[in-house]
Every structure is written in C-alpha cells, then in structure tokens.
Scaffold this motif. Structure first.
Motif, short mmCIF file in Angstrom:
data_model
loop_
_atom_site.label_atom_id
_atom_site.label_comp_id
_atom_site.label_asym_id
_atom_site.label_seq_id
_atom_site.Cartn_x
_atom_site.Cartn_y
_atom_site.Cartn_z
N PHE A 196 0.97 -1.26 -0.08
CA PHE A 196 0.01 0.00 0.08
C PHE A 196 0.80 1.34 0.03
N CYS A 197 1.84 1.20 0.76
CA CYS A 197 2.76 2.38 1.19
C CYS A 197 3.50 2.71 -0.19
N THR A 198 3.64 1.62 -1.19
CA THR A 198 4.63 1.93 -2.28
C THR A 198 3.81 2.00 -3.69
N ALA A 199 2.35 1.80 -3.51
CA ALA A 199 1.54 1.60 -4.68
C ALA A 199 1.13 3.16 -5.22
N GLU A 200 0.94 2.88 -6.67
CA GLU A 200 0.69 4.26 -7.23
C GLU A 200 -0.88 4.49 -7.24
N VAL A 201 -1.47 5.29 -6.80
CA VAL A 201 -3.04 5.38 -6.68
C VAL A 201 -3.46 6.57 -7.57
N GLU A 202 -4.49 6.10 -8.36
CA GLU A 202 -5.10 7.02 -9.38
C GLU A 202 -6.29 7.20 -9.14
N ILE A 203 -7.11 8.37 -8.85
CA ILE A 203 -8.31 8.74 -8.45
C ILE A 203 -9.07 9.07 -9.65
N VAL A 204 -10.21 8.45 -9.91
CA VAL A 204 -10.95 8.88 -11.01
C VAL A 204 -12.40 9.19 -10.47
N VAL A 205 -12.71 10.43 -10.93
CA VAL A 205 -14.10 11.00 -10.57
C VAL A 205 -15.12 10.83 -11.51
N ASP A 206 -16.51 10.45 -11.06
CA ASP A 206 -17.51 10.33 -12.10
C ASP A 206 -18.37 11.27 -11.51
N ALA A 207 -18.76 12.39 -11.84
CA ALA A 207 -19.89 13.09 -11.41
C ALA A 207 -20.98 13.51 -12.58
N LYS A 208 -22.09 13.95 -11.71
CA LYS A 208 -23.05 14.27 -12.48
C LYS A 208 -23.70 15.46 -11.91
N ILE A 209 -24.08 16.50 -12.50
CA ILE A 209 -24.68 17.60 -11.95
C ILE A 209 -26.27 17.45 -12.18
N VAL A 210 -26.95 17.45 -10.94
CA VAL A 210 -28.35 17.05 -11.08
C VAL A 210 -29.15 18.40 -11.24
N GLN A 211 -28.85 19.31 -10.58
CA GLN A 211 -29.42 20.65 -10.58
C GLN A 211 -28.58 21.82 -10.65
#
Length: 61
Positions: free
Chosen positions: A40-55
């Motif tokens: 875990f301490c040496t892992a590369e982490v990629e954050i992917v955000v899937d967002a939807k604007i509702v209003q």
C-alpha cells in the motif's frame, strides 16, 4: 491525493483500500497477505471521479 499521501505516511488504511481489494480481487489480496501495508505504501494510486450535475440554480433564489 493528500488523503492518500497521509494514509501512506501514517501507514494506515483509513480510506478502505484493503476492504475494497478484498471484495473485488480476493486472489490479489491473499497474495499480498501480510505484506499489504508495504504494498500500500509503495502503490501508485489514481483517483477517478465520475460526477453528474443534477440541478443548478443561483444562490439566493
């Protein structure tokens, strides 16, 4: 990303990566076993955000 870096710094999985890996890829989790924290301490982490604007509206309406 700052939260991931803090988790690595504190050697703590407060974000739940262990649980997610256990649920989605049991064989990988079992392979890592006791070396999970090191991995875990040496892992590369990629954050992917899937967002939807509702209003949308202006504040104060």
């Amino acid at each position: 990303m700052q939260a991931v870096e803090k988790a690595k710094e504190y050697n703590s999985d407060f974000l739940g990566f262990t649980e997610k890996l256990h649920r989605t890829n049991l064989s990988a989790w079992q392979t890592l076993g006791p070396d999970w924290r090191k991995a875990f301490c040496t892992a590369e982490v990629e954050i992917v955000v899937d967002a939807k604007i509702v209003q949308t509206r202006m504040i104060g309406e």
